[in-house]
Design an enzyme around this catalytic site. Structure first.
Site, short mmCIF file in Angstrom:
data_model
loop_
_atom_site.label_atom_id
_atom_site.label_comp_id
_atom_site.label_asym_id
_atom_site.label_seq_id
_atom_site.Cartn_x
_atom_site.Cartn_y
_atom_site.Cartn_z
N MET A 36 39.68 39.61 32.49
CA MET A 36 39.51 40.96 33.05
C MET A 36 38.61 40.86 34.28
O MET A 36 37.51 40.32 34.20
CB MET A 36 38.88 41.89 32.02
CG MET A 36 39.24 43.36 32.17
SD MET A 36 40.98 43.75 31.88
CE MET A 36 41.20 43.25 30.18
N HIS A 37 39.11 41.40 35.42
CA HIS A 37 38.28 41.28 36.63
C HIS A 37 38.48 42.40 37.64
O HIS A 37 37.72 42.49 38.60
CB HIS A 37 38.59 39.95 37.32
CG HIS A 37 39.92 39.93 38.03
ND1 HIS A 37 41.09 39.74 37.36
CD2 HIS A 37 40.25 40.08 39.34
CE1 HIS A 37 42.10 39.76 38.22
NE2 HIS A 37 41.61 39.98 39.42
N ARG A 38 39.46 43.27 37.47
CA ARG A 38 39.72 44.27 38.50
C ARG A 38 38.64 45.34 38.51
O ARG A 38 38.15 45.75 37.45
CB ARG A 38 41.11 44.90 38.31
CG ARG A 38 42.21 43.91 38.58
CD ARG A 38 43.56 44.56 38.75
NE ARG A 38 44.57 43.54 39.04
CZ ARG A 38 44.86 43.08 40.24
NH1 ARG A 38 44.23 43.56 41.30
NH2 ARG A 38 45.78 42.15 40.41
N ARG A 47 32.80 38.38 38.75
CA ARG A 47 32.62 39.82 38.97
C ARG A 47 32.32 40.52 37.64
O ARG A 47 31.45 41.39 37.56
CB ARG A 47 33.88 40.41 39.60
CG ARG A 47 33.75 41.88 39.93
CD ARG A 47 35.04 42.50 40.46
NE ARG A 47 34.75 43.75 41.14
CZ ARG A 47 34.84 43.94 42.43
NH1 ARG A 47 35.23 42.96 43.22
NH2 ARG A 47 34.53 45.12 42.96
N ASP A 90 44.29 41.80 33.32
CA ASP A 90 44.64 42.74 34.39
C ASP A 90 45.07 41.96 35.63
O ASP A 90 45.09 42.48 36.73
CB ASP A 90 43.47 43.69 34.70
CG ASP A 90 42.18 42.97 35.08
OD1 ASP A 90 42.20 41.73 35.23
OD2 ASP A 90 41.14 43.65 35.22
#
Length: 375
Positions: free
Chosen positions: A204-206, A239, A283
């Protein structure tokens, strides 16, 4: 014919690697790699270069950190200097990161031909910076290489001249096909102490998912719920780690029973983990495609996807707004044996880069038939 291949972020390596090899196999093509350094971690970049059998980039632009607008200016200035030195015939860009659009713009302004690989993909979500990058790069490109039918439809609807568009398949799958066995030989599962189909793999990074405390709370709730059924392996994107630390949630996550937090993985390690997961939760755009090819169930936390073939033909499901309750229901369906069976999309066969190299060679002979697009 000289081609400059642009790499801006780690996923670009998996796409440029087969292209660079295919170009070098053509006696009349000189191929060079330009790494803008847009997303740069020396250790991970070195791992990807080594694992994908790539040479060190011919140029490293060392893009300054900052907002997409700031990076756009910096990359354009530095790439312009490279064009002045190299005087290439083509600039090839892949995907939809800031470097993709920045280098395409500079090339077009210099009168250098632009090829865009993964053209025509559209999510319909204009809040995503990547969507703007895709649309603008496709307007600039002289030749557009498409991965799926939706890309052809989108470009036709946007009025892109059909003679510029080629349906060639997916270069990301070229790398997967080439390195699948090598990834299996690493035995990453044994090293982590997990068994095939007995764990959930999470990425998950968005920004829409990880940049707010509300989004991270939802993610934490879901992870805690999943871990009651299967172990969760979670390679944490820089992130995401920064956001978890900012909102003081890292402690809660790391202390959740059944959750294994990992550093970002190399390409081969992650491929091995992905192939043997009970389900992949993500994502990421590329992971949707890779799981479709591997026939591994995938749950994507996005309202839409620019890769609809992964839903229509593949194993991918969309879950909007990171809703833990809806997601858990779908995950339990998969874990209890009710996953849908997917199919490999047309031309996702490991030969896409060769098709692109052949097309570009033939186009170079017929260059007068296509007019460069200047911006």
């Amino acid at each position: 014919m000289k081609i400059l291949n642009v790499v801006g972020a780690r996923p670009n390596f998996m796409k440029v690697a087969p292209l660079h090899r295919a170009f070098l196999a053509q006696p009349d093509i000189q191929s060079k790699i330009i790494h803008t350094g847009q997303h740069y971690d020396r250790q991970l970049s070195d791992i990807f270069i080594r694992q994908l059998d790539l040479p060190q980039p011919d140029y490293f632009l060392n893009a300054l950190p900052g907002s997409p607008a700031q990076q756009m200016v910096d990359i354009r200035q530095k790439f312009d200097a490279v064009l002045c030195i190299e005087q290439p015939d083509w600039v090839l860009v892949v995907g939809d990161v800031t470097s993709t659009l920045a280098c395409a713009r500079v090339a077009a302004q210099r009168g250098v031909w632009v090829a865009h690989v993964e053209a025509g993909l559209r999510s319909g979500d204009c809040r995503m910076p990547e969507e703007f990058n895709r649309i603008e790069t496709d307007r600039i490109a002289d030749v557009l290489f498409v991965t799926e039918q939706a890309g052809l439809d989108n470009l036709r609807n946007e009025g892109i001249a059909p003679e510029k568009v080629f349906f060639v398949g997916n270069v990301l799958i070229d790398s997967l096909v080439r390195y699948r066995q090598k990834a299996a030989e690493l035995n990453t599962l044994a090293w982590l102490g997990v068994c095939p189909q007995q764990y959930v793999l999470l990425t998950m990074h968005r920004p829409t998912n990880v940049d707010t405390e509300t989004g991270l709370e939802k993610l934490l709730q879901l992870v805690q719920a999943i871990a009651q059924h299967k172990p969760v392996l979670f390679p944490i994107h820089p992130r995401t780690r920064a956001s978890l630390t900012q909102f003081d949630l890292m402690g809660r996550l790391s202390s959740t029973p059944g959750v294994r937090l990992l550093e970002p993985q190399g390409y081969l390690e992650f491929l091995n983990l992905m192939e043997h997961a009970a389900i992949v939760i993500t994502d990421s755009g590329g992971v949707q495609e890779e799981t479709t090819y591997l026939n591994v169930p995938c749950l994507t936390f996005r309202n839409s996807t620019e890769r609809p073939v992964t839903v229509d033909l593949g194993t991918n499901h969309l879950v909007a707004d990171l809703d833990p309750e809806t997601a858990l229901k779908k995950i339990l369906d998969v874990l209890e044996g009710r996953a849908k069976t997917g199919r490999i999309p047309p031309l996702w066969d490991g030969q896409t880069a060769s098709r692109i190299a052949q097309i570009m060679t033939s186009l170079d002979v017929k260059r007068q038939s296509i007019q460069p697009v200047l911006t």
